[in-house]
Every structure is written in C-alpha cells, then in structure tokens.
Design a protein around this motif. Structure first.
Motif, PDB file in Angstrom:
ATOM      1  N   ALA A 284      -4.946  -1.852 -14.747  1.00 45.75           N
ATOM      2  CA  ALA A 284      -4.082  -3.040 -14.792  1.00 45.75           C
ATOM      3  C   ALA A 284      -2.721  -2.733 -14.158  1.00 45.75           C
ATOM      4  N   ARG A 285      -2.226  -1.520 -14.405  1.00 37.59           N
ATOM      5  CA  ARG A 285      -0.924  -1.128 -13.818  1.00 37.59           C
ATOM      6  C   ARG A 285      -1.001  -1.087 -12.285  1.00 37.59           C
ATOM      7  N   VAL A 286      -2.026  -0.414 -11.746  1.00 37.94           N
ATOM      8  CA  VAL A 286      -2.139  -0.290 -10.285  1.00 37.94           C
ATOM      9  C   VAL A 286      -2.379  -1.668  -9.668  1.00 37.94           C
ATOM     10  N   LEU A 287      -3.214  -2.459 -10.342  1.00 39.11           N
ATOM     11  CA  LEU A 287      -3.484  -3.823  -9.864  1.00 39.11           C
ATOM     12  C   LEU A 287      -2.178  -4.611  -9.744  1.00 39.11           C
ATOM     13  N   ALA A 288      -1.360  -4.554 -10.798  1.00 41.33           N
ATOM     14  CA  ALA A 288      -0.098  -5.304 -10.800  1.00 41.33           C
ATOM     15  C   ALA A 288       0.824  -4.794  -9.691  1.00 41.33           C
ATOM     16  N   GLU A 289       0.831  -3.477  -9.475  1.00 38.48           N
ATOM     17  CA  GLU A 289       1.720  -2.926  -8.440  1.00 38.48           C
ATOM     18  C   GLU A 289       1.274  -3.360  -7.042  1.00 38.48           C
ATOM     19  N   ILE A 290      -0.022  -3.431  -6.825  1.00 35.93           N
ATOM     20  CA  ILE A 290      -0.510  -3.888  -5.509  1.00 35.93           C
ATOM     21  C   ILE A 290      -0.228  -5.385  -5.352  1.00 35.93           C
ATOM     22  N   GLU A 291      -0.513  -6.154  -6.394  1.00 32.18           N
ATOM     23  CA  GLU A 291      -0.285  -7.608  -6.303  1.00 32.18           C
ATOM     24  C   GLU A 291       1.201  -7.918  -6.080  1.00 32.18           C
ATOM     25  N   ALA A 292       2.070  -7.084  -6.635  1.00 33.00           N
ATOM     26  CA  ALA A 292       3.516  -7.310  -6.470  1.00 33.00           C
ATOM     27  C   ALA A 292       3.942  -7.170  -5.006  1.00 33.00           C
ATOM     28  N   THR A 293       3.120  -6.506  -4.192  1.00 30.82           N
ATOM     29  CA  THR A 293       3.442  -6.395  -2.757  1.00 30.82           C
ATOM     30  C   THR A 293       2.899  -7.594  -1.973  1.00 30.82           C
ATOM     31  N   GLY A 294       2.245  -8.526  -2.702  1.00 30.68           N
ATOM     32  CA  GLY A 294       1.707  -9.716  -2.044  1.00 30.68           C
ATOM     33  C   GLY A 294       0.284  -9.528  -1.536  1.00 30.68           C
ATOM     34  N   ARG A 295      -0.323  -8.388  -1.869  1.00 32.54           N
ATOM     35  CA  ARG A 295      -1.681  -8.111  -1.386  1.00 32.54           C
ATOM     36  C   ARG A 295      -2.699  -8.463  -2.467  1.00 32.54           C
ATOM     37  N   ASN A 296      -3.953  -8.582  -2.033  1.00 29.50           N
ATOM     38  CA  ASN A 296      -5.037  -8.984  -2.925  1.00 29.50           C
ATOM     39  C   ASN A 296      -5.743  -7.750  -3.500  1.00 29.50           C
TER      40      ASN A 296
END
Ligand SMILES: NC(=O)c1ccc[n+]([C@@H]2O[C@H](COP(=O)([O-])OP(=O)(O)OC[C@H]3O[C@@H](n4cnc5c(N)ncnc54)[C@H](O)[C@@H]3O)[C@@H](O)[C@H]2O)c1
Length: 262
Positions: A41-53
């Motif tokens: 969940a942490r890594v997912l949120a960090e990637i999504e925060a960059t605007g990526r899917n």
C-alpha cells in the motif's frame, strides 16, 4: 493506447520497490505482487502520488494456483504485460548444512526458486501470444560463488540456470529473459542482518573493486536497461551489479597479498 504493464513480484520493499518506481518513471503501468500488504500500500501510494498508474495484489509467489489466478486478473484488469521482474524472496543468515533447518530450507526454495518459476510461467504465457516481453530474475553474486547459506546460495545458482533455459525457450517468441546479480545492497534484510551482527559491513567493503556498494536504484537501473529496447539483443545473461565483487573476492583475499599498500 494503453501503457505497457510491468509486473514486479516482491514490489513492496527493497529491490522490487526500486524497480517498480524506476519502471513507472519509464512509462509502465505497475503491478506489485507481494504478501506485505502494508508495504504494498505504501509503494502503491508513492507511485500514484507521481501521477502514474499502479495496482497491488496480495500474492504468495510460492503458490502456483494463486500466481496463475492473479496473472489472469492482471490480464483482465490492466492487460498488456510486457515486463516481469521476480524480486520476491527471503534472505537468510549463515548456516551449516549438517545443522540446517529443513523446513526453512524448503520454504526458501518454495519462495525464491519455485516462486520465480511460477511467476515466469504464468506471466510469460500472457506474453507469448503478443510475441513481446522482457523478464528479469533476481540472481545474486551467490549465483556464481559458494557462500554459507545452504538453501539461498544454490537457489540463486539455479535461478541463473533457469533464466538461461527460459531465454532459449522463449526467444522464439521474441521474449527476452535475463537476470541481475547484485552484491550486498542496503535493503531491509541486510539492514536487519547488520544490526544483529549477522553481516559485517567492513568485511563486505573489503572485497569489492570499488569503494562503493550499489544502491537499490543502481540495481533498478540495470533492470530497466535489460527491459529496454537498448537491450534487444541481450538474453540469457546474468548482469552483475556488484561493484566488482565477483572480480575482487579471490583477488583481494589472495594469499600472496595485495600488490599495493593503500
Ligand atoms: N539486498 C541484497 O543485498 C540482495 C543481493 C542480491 C540479491 N538480492 C535478491 O533480491 C530480491 C529482493 O531482495 P531485497 O533485498 O529487496 O529484500 P526485501 O525483503 O526488501 O524484499 C523482498 C520482498 O519479497 C516479499 N516476499 C517475501 N515472500 C514472498 C512471497 N511468498 N510472495 C510474494 N512476495 C514475497 C517480501 O514481503 C518483500 O517485500 C531477493 O530475491 C534477494 O535474494 C538481494
């Protein structure tokens, strides 16, 4: 046009996390497979925060039925799987073969070796009809040299060999299969082993040609290269990311000593 999808097993931490972030920056939609839901969940949120899917699936790579089921879900949810990185794994400490815990030994092989095979099987089957794909397995300097981790060490040698076999089997479908071979990299298992005295940082530093050991990003860069068009003629190799460890270990421990004093 959909983005290509990159699947990273063990993507919730360490080298898998770094590979996921790098491949995301390279334009892939990211699928993280792990058993660590919090880390995922942490890594997912960090990637999504960059605007990526990105998407996270709870997946024990040691269970072939689960991996197959998740691969079908990934195909349904995102499709277009072009890259697989198999970074899920356990990292043990030194052990004597005569005293080894055989249950722990089996668990290690189930996740590190069979988990790699199950992931390659299920995701390569998605790549074959499209005749396009790049797989990177996580080998190690352990793939090349004996070290006293009697489940982990031969497992890494086996991963290098299965990578070569897969490269030949899948080459006719234009799917490339390579491995990276990192030396010690500062991820949570190494940090924990240093903290408990199971690894000695000064010994680690003594045997490398460089006075620098790789970061997780250095390994991710090598993985991204092997997945890229620039590596289109490269398959079946293990690329050491080892600061000259494989070259340096026997040289720097040679009984005749080093031919320089500093
Ligand atoms: N860090 C190093 O020094 C180093 C060096 C050479 C090779 N490697 C290899 O790199 C890979 C990643 O190691 P790391 O150092 O990043 O460790 P890590 O512990 O940071 O990451 C491994 C991930 O795998 C996950 N995992 C464990 N069992 C799983 C299972 N059954 N199914 C799915 N996921 C599972 C963990 O939850 C974790 O998120 C391993 O294969 C390791 O052998 C690491």
């Amino acid at each position: 046009m959909r983005n290509p999808t990159a699947v990273i097993t063990g993507g919730a931490s360490g080298l898998g996390e770094a590979a996921a972030k790098r491949l995301s920056a390279d334009g892939y939609d990211i699928v993280l497979l792990d058993v660590d839901d919090q880390g995922g969940a942490r890594v997912l949120a960090e990637i999504e925060a960059t605007g990526r899917n990105a998407k996270y699936y709870h997946c024990d790579v040691g269970d072939p039925a689960t991996v197959e089921q998740i691969a079908l879900a990934v195909e349904r949810d995102l499709g277009n799987v072009e890259v697989l990185v198999t970074s899920a794994g356990l990292t043990p400490n030194s052990e004597a073969i005569l005293e080894m815990d055989m249950e722990a030994h089996e668990r290690m092989w189930r996740i590190n070796y069979f988990g790699t095979i199950h992931s390659c099987q299920s995701f390569a089957r998605l790549m074959v009809p499209r005749r396009r794909g790049a797989i990177v397995t996580l080998g190690s300097i352990h793939s090349r040299l004996p070290m006293p981790l009697p489940a982990y060490n031969p497992g890494k040698a086996a991963i290098e060999r299965i990578t070569q076999l897969l490269a030949v089997e899948l080459g006719r479908f234009d799917i490339r299969v390579n491995s990276v071979g990192p030396t010690h990299v500062m991820t949570p298992p190494l940090e924990a082993a240093i903290a408990t005295g199971e690894r000695d940082m000064s010994k680690i530093m003594e045997v490398h040609a460089l006075s620098y050991i790789p970061s997780t990003e250095d390994v991710a860069n090598a993985i991204a290269f092997l997945c890229s068009e620039e590596a289109r003629a490269i398959t079946g190799v293990l690329l050491p990311v080892d600061s000259g460890s494989l070259a340096g270990i026997s040289y720097k421990t040679y009984a005749g000593g080093m031919p320089w004093s500093e």
